[in-house]
Design an enzyme around this catalytic site. Sequence first.
Site, mmCIF file in Angstrom:
data_model
loop_
_atom_site.group_PDB
_atom_site.id
_atom_site.type_symbol
_atom_site.label_atom_id
_atom_site.label_comp_id
_atom_site.label_asym_id
_atom_site.label_seq_id
_atom_site.Cartn_x
_atom_site.Cartn_y
_atom_site.Cartn_z
ATOM 1 N N CYS A 83 0.836 -1.201 0.000
ATOM 2 C CA CYS A 83 0.000 0.000 0.000
ATOM 3 C C CYS A 83 0.872 1.252 0.000
ATOM 4 C CB CYS A 83 -0.906 0.050 1.232
ATOM 5 S SG CYS A 83 -2.083 -1.298 1.381
ATOM 6 N N ASP A 84 0.334 2.316 -0.550
ATOM 7 C CA ASP A 84 0.994 3.616 -0.455
ATOM 8 C C ASP A 84 -0.068 4.707 -0.540
ATOM 9 O OD1 ASP A 84 3.904 4.844 -0.555
ATOM 10 O OD2 ASP A 84 2.612 6.109 -1.796
ATOM 11 N N SER A 85 0.097 5.734 0.265
ATOM 12 C CA SER A 85 -0.872 6.834 0.299
ATOM 13 C C SER A 85 -0.205 8.163 -0.046
ATOM 14 C CB SER A 85 -1.513 6.943 1.687
ATOM 15 O OG SER A 85 -2.198 5.768 2.035
#
Length: 209
Positions: free
Chosen positions: A79-81
């Site tokens: 995941c990456d935000s």
Amino acid sequence: MTAELILASASPARLATLRSAGVEPEVIVSDVDESAAVDRAEAGLGAPLRTDDVALLLARAKCEAVAAGTDADALVLGCDSVLEFDGDTFGKPADASEAVARWQRMRGNCGTLHTGHWLVDARDESTGATFGVVASTVVHFADLTDAEIEAYVATGEPLKVAGAFTIDGLGGPYVRRIEGDHHNVVGLSLPVLRDMLGEVGVTFDQLRD
């Protein structure tokens, strides 16, 4: 029948989100150079990436790096935000002065928090799937005073997170409302993960111990 999950992220918030849903993943952090990955992609494209594309690119890079380095019978999730605000892409601020400057722009306004999710099916009986989804949530920020901004940045929290804020930590009082999934702002959308698991024939309850 249970399914094992590897979380390819160093984020304590993502780990806590999974644990709150009854999932205890193995955590393996990749050594992906995020800035270099974005630079390579933009050089190949010949143009800046959109903010949501940055989120998905980095989620994929982390996930595939970890999947390639493990022989575990498991699903791997990366995941990456990143925050899209007024045409700019905000990851983690470089220092306190940058965090202050961002908050001076963001206060009283809204931005869109994009979280990229990438799943690799690395199970022994694998489907061979590797795919990603971006979830986006609109975040409305409170109109902070300069003193409030300085005090918040002084806690050090904004330097550790994309967009220089949290919704589940010290930054919670400064988020007036959101449009979309709360968990996505924390860094991992549980409904999105459920849908992704369904694509490889796994139900969410199979991740629980």
